[in-house]
Design a protein around this motif. Structure first.
Motif, mmCIF file in Angstrom:
data_model
loop_
_atom_site.group_PDB
_atom_site.id
_atom_site.type_symbol
_atom_site.label_atom_id
_atom_site.label_comp_id
_atom_site.label_asym_id
_atom_site.label_seq_id
_atom_site.Cartn_x
_atom_site.Cartn_y
_atom_site.Cartn_z
ATOM 1 N N VAL A 67 0.880 -1.170 0.000
ATOM 2 C CA VAL A 67 0.000 0.000 0.000
ATOM 3 C C VAL A 67 0.907 1.206 0.000
ATOM 4 O O VAL A 67 1.591 1.471 0.969
ATOM 5 C CB VAL A 67 -0.880 0.037 1.249
ATOM 6 N N VAL A 92 -1.838 5.244 -2.919
ATOM 7 C CA VAL A 92 -3.156 4.884 -2.407
ATOM 8 C C VAL A 92 -3.628 5.933 -1.398
ATOM 9 O O VAL A 92 -4.788 6.348 -1.401
ATOM 10 C CB VAL A 92 -3.121 3.484 -1.763
ATOM 11 N N ASN A 152 -6.957 8.019 -1.920
ATOM 12 C CA ASN A 152 -8.026 8.007 -0.924
ATOM 13 C C ASN A 152 -8.361 9.405 -0.426
ATOM 14 O O ASN A 152 -9.522 9.734 -0.215
ATOM 15 C CB ASN A 152 -7.636 7.121 0.262
#
Lengths: 147, 937
Positions: free
Chosen positions: B429, B433, B437
Motif C-alpha cells: 500500500v 493509495v 483516498n
C-alpha cells in the motif's frame, strides 16, 4: 388503505394520459406527482431521457414516457406532470401529458394486455382495466424503467 | 437469547463506546507509572465491568470471561495492589483488542479462542498475590460456577451473572478494607456509602454509571444517519427556496423585508445546525495513534513519541471514518522511514527520541492535518534516481527537477524508496493509495521535506464530503460545472488574436499557449453529439471564429487541453449528486449538482471528454501553420515572480523586478520596537513588514530561520518577511484583480495549480510606513492643499459603474485621499445621512435610484451638509449639462476621466474651502476646452 386493499384485493391506481392513451400505475409505486418539468437537458443521454430536475436536493431523471412507448416526443405544457416513482436509490420521474383520477381496480378485473395497444408493444403493459368509458392500460414499470 | 438481533446490536454499540477510549486510558496509566490515576483506572474498570455484565446477561460467555479477567486486573490496580508494568499494559491492550474483535463479531464470539489472553491475565493477577496460597487456575471457569468464597449476597444482584473474584484476591481485599475506604471515597465521587462490602461497592459503580449515562443522555442522543441526511437535504432545499424568495422579494420593498430577512437568517442557521449534527471530532481517529506509535516503536526498536494537537477539530462523520487508514499509513511511514535509529539520531545531534507531530487545524473553511516528523527527511536525489530507474523520467528531466517536485514522486504508484520492505510499512500500500483516498474525499495532500531535518505531510480536507469548488461555464445555453481541481487556467483569445493563437494541426484545433500547443475541444460540439452517432471530427472551430473565445485549460492528470466554452460564470461550491442509471452512458459527465437558483447543472468529466474526443498530445514539431515569432512574443508577456509562503498554506508572489535581494536571517535577529519589527544587520536596522499585519494573510508559523525580501521604497530599504521561499517562476496570463484584492495584495493568479496572491509591495509599505508617503501626497503648492492634510480627507464616490468607481477610487487613493464608495446616488445619500464623515463628494450624473444632480440637490438643501463640495463627473459635458449642474448646486464639473484635473479639483474644493466660491466659474473657464459637447475617456 392496505387493509381494504387486502380484504377486497384491489389496487389503487394513479391514472394519467400520454397523448390520448390512459395509463395507470399502482399508487404505492408513486412517490409524488409534481409540476417540476423544467428539466436540465443532459447531453449525450439516451433519447428517452428528457433531462434532470432538482427534487428537493436530489437529482431526479425525467423519462419521456411518450418516447419510451415509441409515440414520439411529448410536448410540455401547463398540464404536464412529473410522476416520480418510488425508489430506494435514484429517483426517476415519468413525464406525462396530464394526470387523471385515482381509481380503485379490483385485481380480478385486470385483463391481460393485448399484444399491442394502439401500435405500442405489449411488453410495456401489465394489463388493461375497463373504466366506464375508456380503458386504463396498466404499465409494467420494470419494463419502462429497466434496472 | 442470541437470536435477538436488536439486543445484540445495542450491546455492540454500547460495548464499543466503552472500549473506545480504553487504549488511550491504559496508555496514560502506563506512562504515569507508579503515580497512575486511580480515577482513570476506575473509569476503565467500569467500562469493562459493564461489558462483562451485559455479555453475561445475553449469554456471550467468552466475552464475559475475558472482560472478567481484565476487570480482575483493573480491580487489583485500583486497589493499588498491582502497579502495572508496560508488559502488563501490553497484555491488557491485547486483551482489549481481542475483546473488541469479539464484540465486532458477536455471533461467533463464543467460538473464539481466548485461552492465551485469559492465561496471561490470570498469570499477572496471580503474580501479585505472591503471598497467595491458592492457585487461581480456574479463573476461566469462574463465571459459571460461584466459588465458595463468593459473598452470599452475590445472588441479590439481579441481572448480570456476577463474575467472581478469585478467592485470594477476595480475602486479601477484605483484609485491606479499613484502609481502602478513604481511598474509595476520594477516588470515586459517587462513593457516598463508604461501603465496606463488595456488593455495595459494585452497587456504587452501577449508580455511578447510571448517573453518568443520564448526563450523557441529556446532552446527546443517537440519531440514524439517514434521518440526518434527509434533514440535510431538506435544509438545502429550504436554502434554495429562500434564495428564490429573496430574488422575488428583491424588487419590492416594504414590510415583507423583515420577514424575508428572518427567513434568511433562520434558514442559514438551520442549515448550519443540521450540518453540525454530522460533525465529529477528529480526536476519535487521532486517539488511536498513541497506541500505534507505541506498538511501532516497540516493533521497530525506535524510540519515538507522538504529539497530538487539535483533537477537537470537527469534520463530517464520513470523512472522519475514511481518513483513519490514510493517516495510519502516514504515521507508520513517518516512524518507519522517517525517524532514524537512536544511534543515528544521536550522531546527527538530534534528541534520541524521535517525535511525530500530528496536528489538525481549521484553515479557510477547510481542515488541514499535518503529520510532521523530525526524522531524516526525503533525499530528493534518491528519488530522482529511482524515478529514472523506473523510467518515469529521463535523467536530464530528473536533473532539472526541483527538489520539491522530485519529492512529489513518492505519490506515484509503485514508488517506494525504503531500502527494504519492513513489516510495518511498505506492504504494497503505497503513498499513491493514500493520495487517491484523500482525493476521493475531495482533499489534497502535499509533502515537504528537508533532508536531515524531517518531513511534513499536509492533508487538506473539506469540512463536509462531496462539496467541491467548481467553475460554472455555459455551453449551448446550459450551465455546466468543471471541478476546480481540473482547471489549470482560463484563457481568453480576442478576435484579433485568433490567427496567432488558434491553429490547426491535421484534424485537430490547437491553442498556442506560451510555446506549447494544447488540443482544443469545443464543448458545445462535443456535448451536442451523441456517443453513437457519427461525428464530424473535421468540423473546425468556425463557430467561434467571431468574437473572443473563452478557453478553460484543463488537466486530466495525463495531459492538458483547452475546452472552448461560450461563457464563464462564477466559481461555486457545489454538492455532487449522482446521476441515475439511465445516464451512466454519458461519457462526458461525472454527476450533477444543484445551483443557487435551484436548477440542476451537470458536472463535466474532463478525462471522459478527452477520451470521448480521442485527444492526443500535440507536439510542437507537427505544427506547420501559424506565424513564426508568436512564441517569443508571448514569452515577452511573461515575467518572473518570486513565490513564497507566509503561513505554510498560503502562497504569495512578488514581481522579481522590484526585489533588491534576499536575506536569510535568524528569527532572534528581529527586534520589536514600538510595534515595529526591525532587523539589525550590517550595522543598520532594516524595517520589516509582516504580511499578516497589513493583509488578511494567515500569520506565519514559528520557525528559527526565515527569509527577508529586501526592496527599495522611495530610496529606503524595507524588508518583507517571507518565511518559506518556494521558487522563482515565469508567469504570464491575467491577474485576477477582483477576487482577492485588498490593500497590499493586487490580485491573484494561479501558479502551479494553486491560487497565489500577488503582493503589492508599494501599497504594503505605504500601509506599514504611512509617514514616508506624507510628502508624496502634497501636490504642487498652486493647488494649496494646506487646510486639511490629504490623508485626513475622505471623499465619497458615487458611481454605478464598477469600472469607473474603481478607477476614481484608485486615482484618489493614490493621491492620498480616503475613499468611501457608493453604488448609486441613493446609497451615497444614505451614507451621508448615517453621518459618514466625508469632506467631499465625487458623483456620476446618470445613476439608478438617484441621479447625481438629485444627490447634489439633496446635499445642498440639507442644513448641515450644504457646505459639502460636490464634484459631478460625467462623460457628457455640454453647456446645458453644466447649467443643470449649476442649478443642482454642483460645485465643479469634471470629465471622465481626466485624472489630473479631477485630483486638483478635489484638492482645491476639499482641502482649501476658502477658494471654493469661485471654483465653479474658474473650472468652467479653464476646465473644459470649448465646452465640448462630448468628451469621453
Amino acid at each position: 388503505m392496505s387493509v381494504t386493499a387486502e380484504m377486497t384485493s384491489t389496487t389503487e391506481m394513479v391514472t394519467f394520459y400520454v397523448q390520448d392513451l390512459l395509463l395507470g400505475i399502482p399508487i404505492r409505486q408513486v412517490k409524488e406527482i409534481n409540476r417540476n418539468v423544467d428539466v436540465t437537458r443532459v447531453p449525450q443521454a439516451p433519447e428517452f431521457v428528457r433531462g434532470v430536475v432538482n427534487l428537493r436536493g436530489d437529482v431526479a431523471t425525467v423519462i419521456d414516457l411518450s418516447r419510451v412507448l415509441g409515440m414520439g416526443s411529448c410536448c410540455i405544457n401547463d398540464a404536464s406532470r412529473n410522476v416520480v416513482i418510488q425508489s430506494d436509490e435514484h429517483f426517476n420521474g415519468l413525464l406525462v401529458d396530464r394526470v387523471a383520477d385515482i381509481v380503485c381496480v379490483p385485481d380480478h378485473m385486470i385483463t391481460p394486455a393485448p399484444a399491442n395497444v394502439q401500435g405500442i408493444e405489449g411488453r410495456f403493459f401489465r394489463g388493461v382495466y375497463a373504466l366506464e368509458r375508456e380503458l386504463v392500460v396498466i404499465l409494467d414499470l420494470a419494463e419502462i424503467l429497466p434496472e | 437469547m442470541l437470536d435477538d438481533q436488536e439486543i445484540l446490536d445495542e450491546f455492540r454499540v454500547e460495548a464499543a463506546e466503552h472500549l473506545a477510549d480504553i487504549e488511550t486510558e491504559l496508555l496514560t496509566i502506563e506512562s504515569d507509572g507508579d503515580e497512575f490515576d486511580v480515577d482513570l483506572v476506575n473509569k476503565v474498570f467500569r467500562g469493562v465491568h459493564s461489558i462483562k455484565g451485559a455479555a453475561g446477561f445475553i449469554g456471550l460467555n467468552k466475552i464475559n470471561t475475558l472482560a472478567h479477567c481484565l476487570e480482575n486486573l483493573l480491580n487489583l490496580m485500583r486497589e493499588k495492589q498491582l502497579i502495572p508494568t508496560p508488559a502488563h499494559i501490553e497484555e491488557m491492550l491485547q486483551s482489549a483488542d481481542k475483546l473488541r474483535l469479539m464484540i465486532n463479531h458477536v455471533a461467533s464470539s463464543n467460538e473464539t479462542d481466548i485461552r492465551d489472553h485469559v492465561d496471561a491475565l490470570t498469570a499477572i493477577a496471580e503474580g501479585t498475590k505472591h503471598e497467595g496460597t491458592q492457585p487461581a487456575d480456574n479463573v476461566n471457569e469462574t463465571e459459571t460456577e460461584p466459588t465458595p468464597s463468593l459473598p452470599p449476597d452475590g445472588a441479590q444482584v439481579a441481572a448480570p451473572p456476577r463474575a467472581v473474584e478469585t478467592p485470594t484476591v477476595e480475602s486479601k481485599e477484605c483484609s485491606r478494607q479499613p484502609e481502602q475506604v478513604p481511598l474509595e471515597a476520594t477516588a470515586q465521587a459517587d462513593s457516598n456509602s463508604g461501603s465496606s462490602e463488595k456488593q455495595n461497592d459494585l452497587q456504587v459503580i452501577y449508580d455511578g454509571q447510571t448517573r453518568a449515562h443520564k448526563r450523557v443522555a441529556e446532552s446527546s442522543i443517537r440519531v440514524p444517519v439517514d434521518a440526518i441526511d434527509h434533514l440535510m437535504n431538506l435544509a438545502g432545499e429550504l436554502v434554495l427556496s429562500r434564495n428564490q424568495l429573496l430574488q422575488a422579494m428583491g424588487s419590492q420593498e416594504g414590510a415583507i423585508d423583515g420577514v424575508v430577512a428572518r427567513i434568511n437568517q433562520v434558514t442559514s442557521e438551520l442549515q448550519d445546525a443540521i450540518m453540525q449534527t454530522r460533525m465529529q471530532p477528529i480526536g476519535t481517529v487521532f486517539n488511536r495513534f498513541t497506541r500505534v506509535m507505541r506498538d511501532l516503536g516497540n516493533s521497530l526498536g525506535k524510540k519515538c513519541q507522538i504529539e497530538i494537537v487539535g483533537k477537537e477539530v470537527e469534520l463530517d462523520k464520513t470523512i472522519v471514518e475514511a481518513i483513519g487508514d490514510p493517516l495510519t499509513h502516514l504515521v507508520r511511514n513517518a516512524v518507519d522511514h522517517g525517524i532514524e535509529s537512536e544511534s543515528d539520531r544521536i550522531a546527527a545531534g538530534k534528541p534520541a527520541i524521535g517525535s511525530v507531530h500530528l496536528c489538525a487545524l481549521h484553515q479557510s473553511g477547510k481542515v488541514r492535518i499535518e503529520i510532521a516528523d523530525d526524522g531524516g527527511g526525503i533525499d530528493a536525489d534518491n528519488i530522482r534516481k529511482k524515478a529514472v530507474e523506473k523510467g518515469l523520467l529521463t535523467s536530464e528531466d530528473a536533473a532539472a527537477l526541483a527538489d520539491r517536485d522530485a519529492i512529489r514522486f513518492i505519490f506515484q504508484p509503485g514508488f517506494s524508496t525504503a531500502e527494504r520492505l519492513s513489516d510495518v510499512s511498505g506492504r504494497g500500500v503505497g503513498m499513491d493509495v493514500v493520495k487517491t483516498n484523500i482525493e476521493k474525499l475531495g482533499g489534497s495532500v502535499e509533502v515537504d521535506s528537508v533532508l536531515g531535518t524531517g518531513t511534513t505531510i499536509s492533508i487538506t480536507l473539506p469540512l463536509t464530503l462531496a462539496i467541491i469548488p467548481s467553475l460554472i461555464v455555459q455551453s449551448n445555453g446550459d450551465r455546466f460545472a468543471i471541478p476546480q481541481v481540473n482547471i489549470v487556467e482560463l484563457v481568453r483569445v480576442r478576435s484579433d488574436e485568433h490567427s496567432d493563437r488558434l491553429g490547426r494541426v491535421g484534424e485537430a484545433d490547437v491553442l498556442r499557449l506560451r510555446g506549447e500547443l494544447l488540443p482544443l475541444v469545443a464543448l458545445n460540439q462535443t456535448l451536442g453529439s451523441n456517443s453513437d452517432s457519427n461525428r464530424e471530427t473535421s468540423e473546425s472551430l468556425e463557430s467561434f471564429s467571431h468574437g473572443a473565445v473563452n478557453i478553460v485549460v484543463v488537466d486530466t492528470g495525463q495531459f492538458r487541453y483547452g475546452l472552448v466554452v461560450e461563457q464563464l460564470f462564477d466559481s461555486e461550491e457545489i454538492v455532487v449528486k449522482p446521476l441515475g442509471q439511465h445516464l451512466s452512458v454519458c461519457p462526458c459527465l461525472s454527476g450533477a449538482t444543484i445551483l443557487g437558483d435551484g436548477r440542476v447543472a451537470l458536472i463535466l468529466d474532463v478525462g471522459g471528454i478527452a477520451q470521448f474526443e480521442k485527444l492526443r498530445i500535440v507536439s510542437v514539431e507537427n505544427v506547420n501553420s501559424g506565424p513564426p515569432g508568436v512564441d517569443e512574443e508571448e514569452l515577452d508577456e511573461t515575467h518572473d515572480v518570486l513565490v513564497f509562503r507566509n503561513h505554510s498554506a498560503e502562497r504569495f508572489a512578488i514581481s522579481m523586478g522590484i526585489v533588491a535581494r534576499i536575506e536569510r536571517i535568524r528569527t532572534d535577529q528581529i527586534d520589536s520596537v514600538g510595534g515595529k519589527n526591525l532587523l539589525q544587520y550590517r550595522g543598520v536596522s532594516l524595517p520589516l513588514i509582516c504580511l499578516e499585519d497589513h493583509t488578511s494573510a494567515k500569520p506565519r508559523l514559528e520557525s528559527r530561520h526565515l527569509f527577508v525580501i529586501v526592496f527599495d521604497v522611495l530610496g529606503r530599504e524595507v524588508g518583507l518577511i517571507a518565511p518559506t521561499l518556494e521558487d522563482i517562476r515565469e508567469v504570464s496570463g491575467p491577474v485576477d484583480t477582483a477576487t482577492l484584492k485588498e490593500i497590499g495584495i493586487s490580485g491573484a493568479m494561479v501558479i502551479d495549480d494553486a491560487a497565489t496572491r500577488i503582493v503589492d509591495l508599494f501599497e504594503l509599505a505605504q500601509c506599514a510606513e504611512p509617514a514616508w508617503f506624507e510628502h508624496r501626497t502634497r501636490l504642487p503648492n498652486d493647488v494649496g492643499a494646506d487646510e486639511r492634510s490629504i490623508s485626513e480627507t475622505t471623499i465619497l464616490v458615487a458611481e454605478d459603474s464598477g469600472f469607473f468607481r474603481k478607477q476614481v477610487k484608485k486615482y484618489l487613493e493614490e493621491s492620498g485621499f480616503r475613499v468611501v464608495e457608493a453604488e448609486d446616488g441613493q446609497m451615497a445619500w444614505d451614507l451621508l445621512l448615517q453621518g459618514e464623515d466625508v469632506h467631499g463628494v465625487v458623483t456620476d450624473v446618470q445613476m439608478p435610484n438617484m441621479t447625481g444632480f438629485e444627490l447634489s440637490r439633496h446635499i445642498k438643501d440639507h442644513p448641515e451638509l450644504k457646505t459639502l463640495p460636490v464634484i459631478a463627473l460625467t462623460s457628457l459635458a455640454g453647456d446645458e449639462d453644466i447649467r443643470k449642474g449649476e442649478d443642482a448646486g454642483v460645485d465643479d464639473y469634471q470629465v471622465k476621466m481626466d485624472r489630473e484635473r479631477l485630483i486638483s479639483s478635489v484638492i482645491r474644493l476639499t482641502c482649501n474651502p476658502r477658494s471654493r466660491d469661485s471654483v465653479f466659474a474658474a473650472t468652467a473657464d479653464d476646465g473644459l476646452p470649448n465646452h465640448s459637447s462630448e468628451t469621453r475617456l
